[in-house]
Design an enzyme around this catalytic site. Structure first.
Site, PDB file in Angstrom:
ATOM      1  N   GLN A  42      74.544  57.857  65.183  1.00 16.40           N
ATOM      2  CA  GLN A  42      73.453  57.191  65.903  1.00 16.40           C
ATOM      3  C   GLN A  42      72.684  56.188  65.048  1.00 16.40           C
ATOM      4  O   GLN A  42      72.022  55.315  65.591  1.00 16.40           O
ATOM      5  CB  GLN A  42      72.500  58.246  66.470  1.00 16.40           C
ATOM      6  CG  GLN A  42      73.158  59.111  67.530  1.00 16.40           C
ATOM      7  CD  GLN A  42      72.226  60.161  68.095  1.00 16.40           C
ATOM      8  OE1 GLN A  42      72.119  61.244  67.550  1.00 16.40           O
ATOM      9  NE2 GLN A  42      71.543  59.858  69.174  1.00 16.40           N
ATOM     10  N   HIS A  62      84.939  52.078  71.384  1.00 11.42           N
ATOM     11  CA  HIS A  62      85.761  50.863  71.323  1.00 11.42           C
ATOM     12  C   HIS A  62      86.800  50.842  72.443  1.00 11.42           C
ATOM     13  O   HIS A  62      87.161  49.781  72.955  1.00 11.42           O
ATOM     14  CB  HIS A  62      86.474  50.763  69.965  1.00 11.42           C
ATOM     15  CG  HIS A  62      85.514  50.569  68.825  1.00 11.42           C
ATOM     16  ND1 HIS A  62      85.807  50.930  67.523  1.00 11.42           N
ATOM     17  CD2 HIS A  62      84.254  50.082  68.792  1.00 11.42           C
ATOM     18  CE1 HIS A  62      84.767  50.658  66.755  1.00 11.42           C
ATOM     19  NE2 HIS A  62      83.812  50.139  67.496  1.00 11.42           N
ATOM     20  N   ASP A  75      78.578  50.643  65.855  1.00 20.44           N
ATOM     21  CA  ASP A  75      79.189  49.901  64.739  1.00 20.44           C
ATOM     22  C   ASP A  75      78.152  49.530  63.678  1.00 20.44           C
ATOM     23  O   ASP A  75      78.427  49.584  62.478  1.00 20.44           O
ATOM     24  CB  ASP A  75      79.849  48.599  65.231  1.00 20.44           C
ATOM     25  CG  ASP A  75      81.139  48.867  66.002  1.00 20.44           C
ATOM     26  OD1 ASP A  75      81.475  50.055  66.200  1.00 20.44           O
ATOM     27  OD2 ASP A  75      81.795  47.882  66.405  1.00 20.44           O
ATOM     28  N   ARG A 100      66.003  65.724  58.618  1.00 18.31           N
ATOM     29  CA  ARG A 100      67.248  66.300  59.126  1.00 18.31           C
ATOM     30  C   ARG A 100      68.186  65.147  59.497  1.00 18.31           C
ATOM     31  O   ARG A 100      67.865  64.344  60.375  1.00 18.31           O
ATOM     32  CB  ARG A 100      66.957  67.184  60.351  1.00 18.31           C
ATOM     33  CG  ARG A 100      68.193  67.727  60.967  1.00 18.31           C
ATOM     34  CD  ARG A 100      67.975  68.697  62.118  1.00 18.31           C
ATOM     35  NE  ARG A 100      69.296  68.932  62.651  1.00 18.31           N
ATOM     36  CZ  ARG A 100      69.692  68.684  63.889  1.00 18.31           C
ATOM     37  NH1 ARG A 100      68.841  68.268  64.814  1.00 18.31           N
ATOM     38  NH2 ARG A 100      70.939  68.869  64.244  1.00 18.31           N
ATOM     39  N   HIS A 145      77.566  66.505  63.778  1.00 25.34           N
ATOM     40  CA  HIS A 145      76.731  66.057  64.902  1.00 25.34           C
ATOM     41  C   HIS A 145      77.593  65.121  65.756  1.00 25.34           C
ATOM     42  O   HIS A 145      77.331  63.922  65.858  1.00 25.34           O
ATOM     43  CB  HIS A 145      75.462  65.376  64.372  1.00 25.34           C
ATOM     44  CG  HIS A 145      74.371  65.203  65.398  1.00 25.34           C
ATOM     45  ND1 HIS A 145      73.087  65.626  65.194  1.00 25.34           N
ATOM     46  CD2 HIS A 145      74.376  64.640  66.630  1.00 25.34           C
ATOM     47  CE1 HIS A 145      72.335  65.330  66.257  1.00 25.34           C
ATOM     48  NE2 HIS A 145      73.101  64.723  67.144  1.00 25.34           N
ATOM     49  N   ASN A 190      75.603  70.730  65.483  1.00 29.77           N
ATOM     50  CA  ASN A 190      74.483  70.349  66.330  1.00 29.77           C
ATOM     51  C   ASN A 190      74.913  70.389  67.795  1.00 29.77           C
ATOM     52  O   ASN A 190      75.883  69.728  68.185  1.00 29.77           O
ATOM     53  CB  ASN A 190      74.030  68.918  66.017  1.00 29.77           C
ATOM     54  CG  ASN A 190      72.953  68.458  66.991  1.00 29.77           C
ATOM     55  OD1 ASN A 190      71.813  68.894  66.898  1.00 29.77           O
ATOM     56  ND2 ASN A 190      73.316  67.609  67.952  1.00 29.77           N
ATOM     57  N   GLU A 191      74.188  71.152  68.606  1.00 27.40           N
ATOM     58  CA  GLU A 191      74.403  71.144  70.061  1.00 27.40           C
ATOM     59  C   GLU A 191      75.889  71.062  70.417  1.00 27.40           C
ATOM     60  O   GLU A 191      76.323  70.116  71.091  1.00 27.40           O
ATOM     61  CB  GLU A 191      73.663  69.967  70.704  1.00 27.40           C
ATOM     62  CG  GLU A 191      72.175  69.988  70.530  1.00 27.40           C
ATOM     63  CD  GLU A 191      71.436  69.054  71.497  1.00 27.40           C
ATOM     64  OE1 GLU A 191      72.087  68.392  72.312  1.00 27.40           O
ATOM     65  OE2 GLU A 191      70.192  69.006  71.442  1.00 27.40           O
ATOM     66  N   ASN A 333      67.101  73.257  69.424  1.00 33.24           N
ATOM     67  CA  ASN A 333      66.745  71.948  69.994  1.00 33.24           C
ATOM     68  C   ASN A 333      66.306  72.168  71.434  1.00 33.24           C
ATOM     69  O   ASN A 333      67.020  72.839  72.196  1.00 33.24           O
ATOM     70  CB  ASN A 333      67.958  71.012  70.051  1.00 33.24           C
ATOM     71  CG  ASN A 333      68.352  70.466  68.689  1.00 33.24           C
ATOM     72  OD1 ASN A 333      67.768  70.828  67.675  1.00 33.24           O
ATOM     73  ND2 ASN A 333      69.350  69.604  68.673  1.00 33.24           N
ATOM     74  N   TYR A 335      64.034  70.146  74.855  1.00 29.48           N
ATOM     75  CA  TYR A 335      63.333  68.957  75.333  1.00 29.48           C
ATOM     76  C   TYR A 335      62.624  69.146  76.672  1.00 29.48           C
ATOM     77  O   TYR A 335      61.636  68.500  76.954  1.00 29.48           O
ATOM     78  CB  TYR A 335      64.318  67.784  75.507  1.00 29.48           C
ATOM     79  CG  TYR A 335      64.814  67.174  74.220  1.00 29.48           C
ATOM     80  CD1 TYR A 335      65.832  67.759  73.483  1.00 29.48           C
ATOM     81  CD2 TYR A 335      64.249  66.002  73.732  1.00 29.48           C
ATOM     82  CE1 TYR A 335      66.289  67.195  72.299  1.00 29.48           C
ATOM     83  CE2 TYR A 335      64.700  65.420  72.554  1.00 29.48           C
ATOM     84  CZ  TYR A 335      65.720  66.018  71.844  1.00 29.48           C
ATOM     85  OH  TYR A 335      66.156  65.451  70.678  1.00 29.48           O
ATOM     86  N   GLU A 402      64.911  69.883  66.889  1.00 25.52           N
ATOM     87  CA  GLU A 402      64.760  68.638  67.658  1.00 25.52           C
ATOM     88  C   GLU A 402      63.834  68.874  68.833  1.00 25.52           C
ATOM     89  O   GLU A 402      63.923  69.909  69.504  1.00 25.52           O
ATOM     90  CB  GLU A 402      66.088  68.155  68.258  1.00 25.52           C
ATOM     91  CG  GLU A 402      66.907  67.273  67.389  1.00 25.52           C
ATOM     92  CD  GLU A 402      68.142  66.748  68.109  1.00 25.52           C
ATOM     93  OE1 GLU A 402      68.052  66.334  69.279  1.00 25.52           O
ATOM     94  OE2 GLU A 402      69.209  66.755  67.474  1.00 25.52           O
TER      95      GLU A 402
HETATM   96  C1  NOJ Z   1      70.131  65.846  71.326  1.00 23.79           C
HETATM   97  C2  NOJ Z   1      71.060  65.299  70.301  1.00 23.79           C
HETATM   98  O1  NOJ Z   1      71.236  66.161  69.230  1.00 23.79           O
HETATM   99  C3  NOJ Z   1      70.722  63.876  69.856  1.00 23.79           C
HETATM  100  O2  NOJ Z   1      71.873  63.345  69.301  1.00 23.79           O
HETATM  101  C4  NOJ Z   1      70.203  63.079  71.027  1.00 23.79           C
HETATM  102  O3  NOJ Z   1      70.002  61.742  70.679  1.00 23.79           O
HETATM  103  C5  NOJ Z   1      68.907  63.692  71.489  1.00 23.79           C
HETATM  104  N1  NOJ Z   1      69.119  65.060  71.882  1.00 23.79           N
HETATM  105  C6  NOJ Z   1      68.253  62.959  72.659  1.00 23.79           C
HETATM  106  O4  NOJ Z   1      69.111  62.950  73.745  1.00 23.79           O
END
Ligand code: NOJ
Length: 498
Positions: A42, A62, A75, A100, A145, A190-191, A333, A335, A402
């Site tokens: 990212q 791609h 990229d 992190r 990740h 991660n997730e 994590n 949200y 997160e």
């Molecule tokens: C979870 C992910 O770990 C991360 O890569 C993502 O950008 C965020 N949440 C937000 O969606």
């Protein structure tokens, strides 16, 4: 603009009829730690610089640019491969205790194999880690990740259990040996649910495989075995000298029953077990293994679908014991929140994860929105989730790895300030009033970055990145000022009780 004004104007805009409650004016505990997070694909860019191999996300973006908003990719992203020293400056300015970030497996091992090391990739992470340490910022490192070396994807990727467990074990051992003198907090995955269910189930994430309820379950099986292997490798070969901690990041919404009825409560519990317990139970629950409700329902539906055995792979009793307890803290994590209502079992037809669960879900239309369709602002859900984890997994130490909010990238980001204020207020109540052992918090994200299928259209950063400028300049938003103040005062409002 002063914090109060930003908040005030935001609150007036979003109506007072929502779930805003008075934030609490107590302080976070003295030893509470604060950080921000990013991930290699990212932010790094430099996708083929200095010997880096292709990852499955390079390949996916791609090959299928039409699957990503505006045909974008990682990229260049934030160009952190070249600008990491500026990132460290941002962290330093925030007063963050830790950062992190994740390692790009294919930057270190271009073919995925540990016998072919790309020294330039190793140097990049050594330099980043040393810059962090010399500024008093602890590196929190995620091994995976979502960006898998494409060479391993070509051999079947995560559903290829035997191959991937071995490859991940070699990679983890190498990472511990290269960086472990300086890195004391490791996260293996991660997730993983997003990789497994979106990547090999619904087929919308890399690698785009549609095998819902079959390969997605195999993928998770591999992930859990790989995590445990890495944990034991650390325990046996590195912990005595390096003395760090290893965990796996699991993500979930809070699932709120639609009513007080036993059926809706059972449906919400089933949903969180499939969504979160799928990964968390084997590691964090005192009994280990997959949640019983998954084992039973998938076996039963598989049989009615004509499969010879359950689509959910089984762990042997030895494997259950080997995986159980492989954590040093609970990495979470989270949200948002989703409502859940009981539904009759979905008809037998095409196998799939959602049919295996068979519940109805939605998000309430009165909840405040973000720039991401899935992310509604529901601060009270986080407090409920923390309590559920505390009770279900025997009062673990929890680090929130997160949490964050998306908008369109504006510098006066009152929506994000409000999100942090309200979520942190509920987290603090979970700590002080409910006795949940939360010891750290991570804001996603340090800066705007490549948001997977949404490309650069949804921004989560405390810092704005100008993606139209080749230099990718970073600018602090109001939320960076707010977070900085929270870190230095441990207080969410202007004045706190001592
Ligand atoms: C979870 C992910 O770990 C991360 O890569 C993502 O950008 C965020 N949440 C937000 O969606």
């Amino acid at each position: 603009m002063k914090l109060k004004n930003i908040l005030l104007s935001f609150l007036v805009q979003v109506t007072l009829s929502t779930t805003f409650s008075e934030p609490i004016n107590k302080k976070f505990p003295k030893n509470f730690i604060w950080g921000t997070a990013t991930a290699s694909y990212q932010v790094e860019g430099g996708w083929q610089d200095d010997g880096k191999g292709e990852s499955n996300w390079d390949h996916f973006t791609h090959t299928y640019p039409d699957h990503i908003a505006n045909g974008d990719n990682g990229d260049i992203a934030c160009d952190s491969y070249h600008k990491y020293l500026e990132d460290v400056e941002l962290l330093k300015d925030l007063g963050a205790n830790f950062y992190r970030f994740s390692l790009s497996w294919s930057r270190i091992l271009p073919t995925g194999n540990a016998d072919e090391v790309n020294q330039a990739g190793v140097d990049y992470y050594k330099n980043l880690i040393s810059a962090l340490k010399s500024n008093g910022i602890e590196p929190f490192v995620t091994l995976f990740h979502w960006d898998l070396p494409q060479a391993l994807e070509d051999q079947g990727g995560w559903p290829n259990t035997d191959l991937l467990v071995e490859k991940f074990a070699d990679y983890a051992r190498l990472a511990f040996s290269l960086f472990g003198d300086d890195v004391k907090n490791w996260m293996t995955f991660n997730e993983a649910k997003q990789t497994c269910q979106l990547g090999y189930g619904y087929g919308v994430f890399a690698p785009g495989v549609n095998s819902d309820g079959i390969d997605s379950y195999k993928c998770a099986h591999t992930v859990l075995k790989s995590h445990a292997r890495a944990y034991h490798i650390y325990d046996e070969e590195f912990r005595p000298t390096q003395n760090g901690r290893v965990s796996m990041v699991v993500d979930t919404d809070w699932f709120e029953p639609a009513s007080d009825s036993d059926q809706d409560k059972e449906a919400a519990e089933r949903k969180i077990q499939f969504n979160f317990g799928w990964y968390a139970n084997a590691i964090y629950h005192p009994d280990g293994n997959y949640p019983q409700v998954m084992i039973d329902r998938i076996a039963e539906r598989s049989q009615r679908e004509g499969f010879e055995q359950s689509r959910l792979p089984a762990f042997t009793p030895e494997e259950v014991n080997y995986i159980k307890g492989t954590y040093d803290f609970f990495a979470l994590n989270t949200y948002t929140t989703t409502m859940v209502q009981w539904s009759d079992d979905w008809e037998i037809g095409t196998p799939g994860y959602d049919a295996d669960i068979s519940v109805t879900t939605w998000q309430d239309s009165s909840w405040n929105s973000s720039a991401s369709g899935w992310l509604k602002v529901v601060p009270w859900g986080t407090r409920k989730l923390l309590n559920w984890i505390d009770q279900t997994y025997n009062h673990p130490e929890i680090v929130i790895t997160e949490n964050g909010f998306s908008d369109h990238g504006e510098l006066e980001d009152g929506g994000r300030v409000n999100y942090y204020l309200e979520y942190l207020s509920n987290i603090l109540q979970a700590i002080l009033d409910d006795g949940v052992n939360v010891t750290g918090y991570t804001a996603w994200s340090l800066m705007d970055n490549f948001e997977w299928l949404s490309g650069y259209t949804e921004k989560f950063g405390l810092h704005q990145v100008d993606f139209g400028n080749p230099d990718r300049p970073r600018t602090a938003k109001s939320s960076a000022e707010y977070y900085k103040k929270v870190i230095s005062t441990r207080c969410l409002v202007d004045v706190c009780e001592d």
